[in-house]
Design an enzyme around this catalytic site. Structure first.
Site, PDB file in Angstrom:
ATOM      1  N   LYS A  10       0.848  -1.186   0.000  1.00 17.23           N
ATOM      2  CA  LYS A  10       0.000   0.000   0.000  1.00 17.23           C
ATOM      3  C   LYS A  10       0.889   1.243   0.000  1.00 17.23           C
ATOM      4  O   LYS A  10       1.473   1.617   1.008  1.00 17.23           O
ATOM      5  CB  LYS A  10      -0.918   0.060   1.216  1.00 17.23           C
ATOM      6  CG  LYS A  10      -1.968   1.197   1.088  1.00 17.23           C
ATOM      7  CD  LYS A  10      -2.343   1.818   2.401  1.00 17.23           C
ATOM      8  CE  LYS A  10      -1.533   3.027   2.766  1.00 17.23           C
ATOM      9  NZ  LYS A  10      -1.734   4.232   1.926  1.00 17.23           N
ATOM     10  N   CYS A  26      13.195  11.502   6.638  1.00 21.01           N
ATOM     11  CA  CYS A  26      13.194  11.097   8.041  1.00 21.01           C
ATOM     12  C   CYS A  26      14.587  11.144   8.646  1.00 21.01           C
ATOM     13  O   CYS A  26      14.740  11.367   9.850  1.00 21.01           O
ATOM     14  CB  CYS A  26      12.585   9.703   8.193  1.00 21.01           C
ATOM     15  SG  CYS A  26      13.421   8.429   7.233  1.00 21.01           S
ATOM     16  N   GLU A  69       9.756  16.622  14.786  1.00 18.37           N
ATOM     17  CA  GLU A  69      10.122  16.456  13.377  1.00 18.37           C
ATOM     18  C   GLU A  69       9.296  17.429  12.550  1.00 18.37           C
ATOM     19  O   GLU A  69       8.068  17.361  12.540  1.00 18.37           O
ATOM     20  CB  GLU A  69       9.866  15.023  12.923  1.00 18.37           C
ATOM     21  CG  GLU A  69      10.317  14.761  11.498  1.00 18.37           C
ATOM     22  CD  GLU A  69      10.131  13.320  11.072  1.00 18.37           C
ATOM     23  OE1 GLU A  69      11.036  12.761  10.440  1.00 18.37           O
ATOM     24  OE2 GLU A  69       9.068  12.747  11.391  1.00 18.37           O
TER      25      GLU A  69
END
Length: 473
Positions: free
Chosen positions: A171, A280, A380
C-alpha cells in the site's frame, strides 16, 4: 492526467471491489490534479492477501537464482524507463529533477540489484553443533510506505521481501500514488508468478489498517510517522504478527571546535534541506561548540542561500515544494514557534516565498541559539528548517543529540576522527556519518527509540523477512 482505475492483484489489473471512488493526485508545484488512483478497501486487501497466500509456498520453493533473476529484470526495466520514472516522481512529489535522478530513481534500481546480489551471497543453512539452522521466508508481507520517496521506500521493502521468498501486499501513499503503479507495471512485465506482488492503493485509515490487522498477513513493514507506526503495531499485535517500523527522526549533527567548518556546515544544511527537508533521516539539528558558533551561523546562512526555489523540472532548481498545502501549513506553524520560543531567526521564516506565486513552497529557514528543549528542536518538522544549538563541551553535545524521543541518524565532525567516532558511538542512532562519510546503500538502516525497530538495506534487509528453523540431529 493519469487516471489509474484498477488495482494489481493476483497477477492482473482488476477493478476495486470495495468502491468506485478515486483519490486525486495533486502536483505540489502547479497545485493542479495530475492523476488519480483507486480508493481501495477491505475487500480488495482481502483479495490481495488471499492471492499472496496461495502464491507464497511455491514462490518460497522457487530457487533463489530464479527469484533474483526476476529482481534484476525489474532493476533493468527501471533503468531503461528512468526518464519516465523521474518525470513522474518530480510531478507528484516535487523533488528537483537533478536530485530525483539519484534519490528517486537510480537508488531504486540499485535496491533491486542489491537485493539480488545479497540473496545470492546468503547461505540459507548453517551447521551449529548437532543442529542445522535454516533461513526461511516469513510468509506474506504487508508493505506500507510514505510519499516522500514513493519508489525507493517501496523498493526497500518489496525487493528484499521477494528475494527472501515472501509474497507482498503493498500500500503506497495516496499522496504520491502514481509512481508505485508504474513499478507494478514493471513487475508485471518482468513475469513474476500471479499473487507474488500485489498493489492496493487507498488511504491509511482504510487500506493501511486492513493490512495491519489482517490475520492472513504474517508481517507488516511500515515507514511513516511514529503516531501511525504505533497504530500499525497495535493492530498487528492482535494477530501477533511480526512488525518492522521505520519512523520519524530529529537527527543531530555534532560539529566540534576543530572541525572543517567549510565542509561540515554546508553538508549539514544540505541534509536538512534536500527534498525540501522531507526526509526522516535529515540532520535537522546542528549541535555546535559555542566557540565556533558565529562562524557556523555565517556559513549556514550562506549555504541556505544556495537553495534556489522554483520549478522542480528545471536543472537549476535546488529546493522544490512541499508535498501538500496541509504540510506547508504545518511547517509554517512550527517555524512560528521558533521565534516564540526564543530562537534567533537567521534566515527564512514562516512567510510564503513572495517569488513563488504557486506551489506549496516553504522558505528555507535557519534558526540559531536555540534551547534544546523547544519545539523546533524536539519535533520532526519535515520541511527545510535547520536548528543550530550551541553547547559548552562534548558531554553536553552528546546529551543534546540524544535528548529527543527519536534515534535514527547522526553525524560528527572533528579533525580527530577517533574522537568523532567515540562521540558517535554514544549517539542514539543506527547510522552515524563521520566527517561526511559517504552514503552506503548496503549498510543497515533503521531506528532506535521512537524512530522504530527493524533494519532495511543490504543483507540485513533480507534477514528482516526471514525466520529461523533448527533441525536437530
Amino acid at each position: 492526467m493519469i487516471a489509474r482505475d484498477k488495482l494489481y492483484i493476483d497477477g492482473g489489473w482488476v477493478r476495486p471491489q470495495s468502491s468506485t471512488a478515486t483519490i486525486p493526485v495533486i502536483s505540489p508545484y502547479t497545485e493542479e490534479q495530475i492523476g488519480s488512483v483507486p480508493a481501495g478497501g477491505f475487500d480488495d486487501v482481502d483479495a490481495a492477501v488471499m492471492a499472496a497466500r496461495r502464491a507464497q509456498p511455491s514462490w518460497a520453493a522457487t530457487s533463489p537464482a530464479a527469484r533474483t533473476a526476476l529482481l534484476r529484470a525489474v532493476a533493468s526495466a527501471i533503468r531503461s524507463r528512468s526518464d519516465e520514472v523521474v518525470a513522474l516522481v518530480v510531478d507528484e512529489v516535487g523533488t528537483p529533477v537533478t536530485l530525483a535522478r539519484v534519490m528517486q530513481c537510480g537508488i531504486v534500481a540499485h535496491t533491486f540489484d542489491n537485493a539480488a546480489d545479497e540473496m545470492d551471497a546468503l547461505d540459507p543453512e548453517e551447521q551449529l553443533g548437532n543442529s542445522r539452522v535454516r533461513r526461511e521466508a516469513v510468509g506474506v508481507v504487508g508493505c506500507i510506505t510514505p510519499w516522500n520517496f514513493p519508489l525507493y521506500q517501496l523498493a526497500l521493502k518489496v525487493a528484499p521481501a521477494l528475494a527472501a521468498g515472501c509474497t507482498v501486499v503493498a500500500k503506497p501513499s495516496e499522496l504520491a500514488g502514481l509512481s508505485p503503479f508504474l513499478l507494478a507495471d514493471i513487475i508485471d512485465a518482468a513475469g513474476f508468478p500471479p499473487g507474488v506482488f500485489n498493489l492496493v492503493s487507498g488511504d491509511g485509515a482504510t487500506v493501511g489498517e486492513a493490512i495491519a490487522r489482517h490475520p492472513g498477513i504474517d508481517m507488516v513493514s511500515f515507514t511513516g510517522s511514529d503516531r501511525a507506526g504505533a497504530r500499525v503495531a497495535e493492530l498487528a499485535a492482535q494477530s501477533v504478527k511480526r512488525v518492522a517500523l521505520e519512523l520519524g527522526g530529529k537527527s543531530a549533527q555534532i560539529v566540534l571546535e576543530d572541525a572543517d567548518l567549510k565542509r561540515a556546515v554546508p553538508y549539514g544544511v544540505a541534509s536538512a534541506f534536500n527534498n525540501a527537508g522531507q526526509m526522516c533521516a535529515a540532520l535537522s539539528r546542528m549541535v555546535v561548540r559555542e566557540s565556533i558558533l558565529a562562524d557556523v551561523e555565517q556559513l549556514a546562512v550562506a549555504a541556505a542561500a544556495t537553495f534556489t526555489m522554483g520549478d522542480p523540472h528545471l536543472e537549476t532548481t535546488k529546493l522544490g515544494p512541499l508535498i501538500s498545502a496541509a504540510q506547508r501549513e504545518r511547517v509554517r506553524a512550527l517555524v512560528r514557534t521558533g521565534t516564540e520560543d526564543g530562537a534567533a531567526l537567521l534566515t527564512g521564516g514562516a512567510d510564503v516565498p513572495p517569488d513563488q506565486p504557486r506551489g506549496f513552497f516553504a522558505t528555507p529557514t535557519v534558526f540559531s541559539r536555540a534551547a534544546p528543549t523547544i519545539r523546533i528542536a524536539q519535533q520532526e518538522i519535515f520541511g527545510p528548517v535547520l536548528t543550530i544549538i550551541p553547547v559548552a563541551d562534548d558531554e553536553e553535545a552528546v546529551s543534546v543529540a540524544n535528548g529527543t524521543p527519536y534515534g535514527l541518524s547522526g553525524a560528527v565532525w572533528s579533525a580527530d576522527s577517533e574522537r568523532a567516532e567515540r562521540i558517535g558511538a554514544r549517539m542514539d542512532a543506527s547510522t552515524v556519518y563521520i566527517n561526511g562519510g559517504a552514503f552506503n546503500p548496503a549498510a543497515p538502516f533503521g531506528g532506535t527509540k521512537r524512530s522504530g525497530y527493524g533494519r532495511e538495506r543490504g543483507r540485513f534487509g533480507i534477514e528482516e523477512f526471514q525466520r529461523l528453523k533448527a533441525f536437530q540431529y
